[in-house]
Every structure is written in structure tokens, then in C-alpha cells.
Write a protein that holds these residues in place. Sequence first.
Motif, mmCIF file in Angstrom:
data_model
loop_
_atom_site.group_PDB
_atom_site.id
_atom_site.type_symbol
_atom_site.label_atom_id
_atom_site.label_comp_id
_atom_site.label_asym_id
_atom_site.label_seq_id
_atom_site.Cartn_x
_atom_site.Cartn_y
_atom_site.Cartn_z
ATOM 1 N N CYS A 324 -6.414 13.463 -0.368
ATOM 2 C CA CYS A 324 -6.268 12.120 -0.937
ATOM 3 C C CYS A 324 -5.184 11.350 -0.174
ATOM 4 N N THR A 334 -8.985 5.425 -2.065
ATOM 5 C CA THR A 334 -9.125 6.747 -2.671
ATOM 6 C C THR A 334 -9.667 6.680 -4.097
ATOM 7 N N SER A 376 -5.063 8.911 -7.314
ATOM 8 C CA SER A 376 -5.383 7.772 -6.457
ATOM 9 C C SER A 376 -4.653 6.495 -6.873
#
Length: 397
Positions: A324, A334, A376
Motif C-alpha cells: 500500500c 490506494t 489507505s
Amino acid sequence: MFRGPQQHRSIKRFVFDKRVPVPKGGGAGLAANTVPLKPVRQSRFARLAWYAKMARIPFLITAIYGLGYRQGIMDAARNPLKLQQGTFESLCMDMGVRDGHDVEIVSERTHAPTKLRKLGSLYGENSNENIKHSVRAQKVADIGREIIRAARRYVRGELHDAMGKARAKLGDVSGISDKDLMKKLNEDEDVEFWLNSLERIEGFTKDGIQDWQYILVGTPVPNAFVTEVLPQRFFVTTGLFDEFIENDDELALVLGHEISHLIMGSTGNTIELFLRGLEILVLMLDPTEGLLSLGIVGFLASSRDALVAMHSRSNEHEADELGCKLAAMACYDTTRGSEVFRKMHELDEKMGSSGNDLMSSHPPSKERYETLKERSKSENMTKHSHCHQLKGRVRRA
């Protein structure tokens, strides 16, 4: 002690002598308590021989492993390209490839998809190139290239920090030559780890990441991976596109996950090799000459598989986290990319798989999706200032 008449008991005594015959039935009711005796010297030698036999087993295992390792080095040194080509062809055939045209390769040196004319003994058909596959192969190369560059920046940054910490541990280095200082720094555990990671990313040539290849394999099995057996190669199957990939962000997160395994050194099977060696050692040390082994061999194999799966799940979580980060460093969304794990979870439910099996090598897809969705929020391209200077990265079709 004197016994009175009322306590007196008659005791029959039998003298076992060749000269005095024993009457028939005269030994009734008597239990023989005889133990065969071995010579003391013979028993001692047998015990020493057993200890010597057990002590040599680890040396035999080490010797056999050393011979195999040495032969592998000789084969690789004799013709490394031939060995890699044979491994590559075997890998493709294991994935169900039966035609050279099902494999497309984009090299950093060519920047254009090329198809295999020959795969082992199988030749590709002289048919028109599949335009859809060529576009996918180029997409894997374009996104993979940016992920690799982000991985190199990340590893170099970590190596720089590790070098600084190792130098601080040494204290005053004014009296140490540059050569000796570098040697001491390279002996640091963290420095050695990140140097190995950088070698896996950049290779062992001066070209560095210019030797990477991006390979699209035409098979319905969804998969993407890198391996140290075939260094500097990204493998992606067409099945991954068909089942899960809808945009560049999703592909970037998957490729970031795979390159993270390479960075952390979790593409090998060191743990499994160690456990298999331990299993062999336990079986060979069985004092029952194999009887106990029949009962515990299944238990040992199950225990090994469970430990390897547990270690693999831990590696997957680490690769998700770092993947990520790398996707964000490469300026991909992401949050949008994490949707690929939601699709994997939906497919697991459809197939009736919960992913909570003790022997599963991957964590449940739902758990991974929820973790990445949360991560994210803090690890995205908005965190990196250089991403705002790139065009066409904010939104992708």
C-alpha cells in the motif's frame, strides 16, 4: 527369631542338582524369576554404538544438503541463462501454458510486447497477435516500472537510515579507514538486510532496474508473483485481469504487494526447509526403529504445514502494508486500489471459502480488504508532494 509350634510351617526345599532328581510336580506353585544376562562389555559397546549412530545423523543431513547446494552452484555458474530459461519454461507449463504465443514479455530494453516463438518443445502458432493481450502486457510493464522505482526509493531510504544508525553505534570513527568503516557497517544486521533487499531489486549489474522484465501469461488462473529463482521478472496472468483488475490503481496495489515480498525476502521457503530438516531428524532419531514414526509422521507433517501457513499469513500482512505504501509512493489511489480485495472476498464467498482455515497461507480476503481500506486513508498519493506534479494520475478510467 524363634517360632512356636503353632507358627511353624513346613517348607519344602528343592535342590536343583544333576545328581538329585526332582520329583514330578515338585516345583508346582513356584515362579521362576530368571533374567537373561548379557555380558557387561557387550552391553556397553552396544550403547556406545547407538550414541555414535545418532550423533552422525545431523552430519549426514548437512553433508547431503551441502552436496546438493554445491551442485546447484556449479550448474548455475556453468550456464545461468540456460538454467533460468529451463526454469521459466517449466513454470509456464505448470501454469497451463501450451503455446508460446500465450506468453508476452515486455523488457525495459525493448519497451514493446514480444511473444515467445517457442516454449520448450512447443512452438507458437502463426496467428495474428491478440491486441487485447498486448495492451494488458504493456499496462503491466508501465505500472510495474513505476512500482519498482518506488520500491528502489524506499529501500535506498531504509538503507541510508540503517547506515546512519549503525555508524552511531560505532561512536568515534576518526581512527578507522574508510574501507574498515564500510566493512564494519556492512556487518550490521539491519544494514545487511537492506543491502540484500537492494540487490534483489536492482540485481547485480550496473544496469540496475534496467534488466527487469514484465511477463503476461495467458492462463485463466488469477495470479501475480515475483520469485528469486527468476530474478527481476514480474509475472501476471490474464486470469487476474479477467477476475479482479478493472483499473490501474487495483493493478498497482497488487504489484506493490508482490514486490514487497521480494523486498522483505519472503519469496523463499527457508522456514519450510528448516522444518522439513527437523522432521527428518526426529524421524531418524526414533528409538523404536520406525514404529513410533508410523504414528507421528502425520502429526509432524500437519504441524509443519500449520507453522508454514502461519508464517505465510504474517508475511502477507506485511506485504499488504508495504505494498500500500509503495503504490502511494508511485502516485496511485490506494483507496480505489483496495477494492481488488473486496472482489476477492466476494469470490471466496461464492466458492464457499471463508479463508479462516488453519492451513491457509493467506489471511481472509475480507480482513485484508478492511485493513487496507483503513490504511489507505493515511497512506495515499495525497501524502506525497511529487504526485501532484504528474499529469493524468488523479483519476484513471
